[in-house]
Design an enzyme around this catalytic site. Structure first.
Site, short mmCIF file in Angstrom:
data_model
loop_
_atom_site.label_atom_id
_atom_site.label_comp_id
_atom_site.label_asym_id
_atom_site.label_seq_id
_atom_site.Cartn_x
_atom_site.Cartn_y
_atom_site.Cartn_z
N HIS A 172 58.29 44.18 43.82
CA HIS A 172 58.58 43.42 45.05
C HIS A 172 57.60 43.78 46.17
CE1 HIS A 172 62.52 42.20 43.35
NE2 HIS A 172 62.52 43.42 42.85
N SER A 302 30.45 39.43 54.64
CA SER A 302 30.69 38.72 55.89
C SER A 302 29.39 38.47 56.61
CB SER A 302 31.64 39.53 56.78
OG SER A 302 31.74 38.97 58.07
N LYS A 308 31.00 44.82 54.94
CA LYS A 308 32.26 44.35 54.36
C LYS A 308 32.05 43.94 52.90
CE LYS A 308 36.22 41.63 55.94
NZ LYS A 308 36.63 40.93 54.73
#
Length: 448
Positions: A172, A302, A308
């Site tokens: 979950h 990016s 990134k």
């Protein structure tokens, strides 16, 4: 011949009346049509239905196509007649005209006709579904299944390599009890084993060919021996055991084998979507997310944020999976919409089927080469998250009970203290008992 092309009037007519979009009939399907024409020419000669010169000229023309020549002679849109008749006639016209060129070159004064000779013993209604099955079988066996096995083999290798790295599990999207990274990856390995088995199980039905059924399944105008002989010839040519469909009425009026087979491709897409999304989650951050996996830095992530690294292979993989799932709906609608003796959604169905194979094959190969092979665990991060998890309290449950264990976990969470401190503070557990009982190494296998 039209404007120095090898096609004829029916192809030209289709170009005029079905000038729709940019999707052309897939080369894999064109190749399968050519293979049928080659074997049919030989079988018709063997049955004394076609003379030697014409049969050999047709075969020679087919061999040129199978060698990769004349690709520009097959320009028709997918969005044509739903039986594929225009593509069948496109093939008949190209082969007839090229065969006539070869005959003239050899000073043989006879003519090959696209219907009377190239299409002899055949109808578009049995040729096109047979070509669909041939293209499906060949591309599943030679393209898709090998790359699934490649990825599965790498997952198996990684599961062994990482078998001793204990990490926190999550259900979950919440913390759960521990498992090893190897165990987690072994689930991906087994998913792909199942997918391979499911896909392979559909190849038998796809090996049934409608040839010999002619227009409505009765076999009218085909020699009684044609069906068995042409299937035997195709089996030898393609190196796969095809067989004559036992009920030609079913094989002309439905596309059930293709629909069912594509369902397993959708199943593979679902599995790959889950795997790619798991890797995106596990590599998220890397500092402010889960950050348990390091993925390869293939390209700048990016245009504004330096340094990134984005999970671009996962994104590409999941987009391909979305398309395959969409293709499945189109194929299901097409498969369910045939009327009476003939399904007339075949070009749509085979176009989407073959696109799904190409997308999955290429995406899985890229995903394997540029993501999975280079994945590495971030050991310190995995250890830190494991030791922080309050769900290790599950190890206390069998000693002090569920309710007391839950109380300890809540105390640790609300007060921002460690699970060990909360356990000792509760008075239910001594320090020694905690150290003996709460041991992640003992929580990754069934109780002895």
């Amino acid at each position: 011949m039209i404007c120095n092309r090898l096609w004829g009037d029916q192809t030209e007519s289709s170009l005029k009346f079905f000038n729709i979009s940019t999707e052309k009939m897939p080369w894999e399907l064109i190749k399968a049509l050519a293979q049928i024409k080659r074997v049919s020419a030989q079988v018709n000669y063997d049955l004394k239905l076609l003379d030697y010169e014409r049969s050999q000229a047709i075969i020679a023309a087919v061999d040129e196509i199978l060698s990769g020549n004349h690709k520009n002679e097959f320009p028709l849109s997918v969005w044509q007649t739903g039986s594929g008749t225009q593509s069948n006639m496109n093939m008949n016209e190209v082969l007839a005209n090229r065969a006539n060129e070869l005959l003239r070159k050899n000073q043989i004064n006879i003519v090959v006709h696209p219907n009377d000779h190239v299409n002899k013993s055949q109808s578009s209604n049995d040729v096109f579904p047979s070509a669909m099955h041939i293209a499906a079988v060949v591309n599943l066996k030679t393209k898709l299944i090998p790359v699934i096995k490649l990825l599965q083999k790498t997952f198996l290798k990684k599961s062994i390599e990482f078998r001793n790295i204990i990490k926190i599990g999550r259900t979950h999207l919440q913390d759960a009890i521990p498992l090893t990274l190897g165990q987690e990856i072994s689930g991906w390995d087994f998913m792909l084993k199942n997918n391979t088995n499911h896909i392979q199980s559909t190849i038998l039905d796809l090996s049934a060919l409608a040839l010999g059924g002619t227009a409505v399944g009765t076999g009218f105008s085909a020699h009684v021996e044609y069906a068995e002989r042409v299937v035997l010839g195709l089996s030898k040519l393609i190196h796969h055991s095809f067989f004559s469909a036992p009920n030609k009425f079913e094989s002309l009026s439905t596309c059930d084998a293709i629909v069912y087979s594509h369902g397993t491709l959708k199943g593979l897409a679902i599995s790959m979507m889950k795997i790619a999304n798991d890797i995106r989650l596990l590599s998220s951050g890397p500092q402010c997310g889960l950050g348990e996996l390091i993925i390869p830095a293939n390209e700048p992530g990016s245009s504004i944020m330096p340094g990134k690294v984005n999970p671009t292979q996962c994104e590409s993989m999941t987009m391909s999976c979305c398309q395959v799932m969409g293709n499945d709906l189109s194929i299901s609608l097409g498969g369910s919409s045939g009327q009476l003796q003939l399904n007339t959604y075949r070009p749509l169905i085979i176009y989407n089927f073959l696109q799904s194979i190409r997308l999955l094959t290429d995406s899985i190969k890229n995903f394997h080469d540029y993501c999975i092979v280079g994945i590495r665990p971030k050991f310190k991060r995995i250890e830190k998250l494991l030791n922080k998890s309050l769900m290790l309290v599950t190890a206390l449950s069998s000693h002090i009970g569920y309710d007391k264990s839950a109380q300890i976990a809540q105390t640790a969470y609300l007060n921002g203290i460690t699970l060990k401190a909360a356990s000792i503070q509760s008075g239910y557990v001594t320090e020694k008992q905690f150290d003996d009982w709460v041991c992640p190494e003992n929580m990754i296998y069934p109780d002895m």
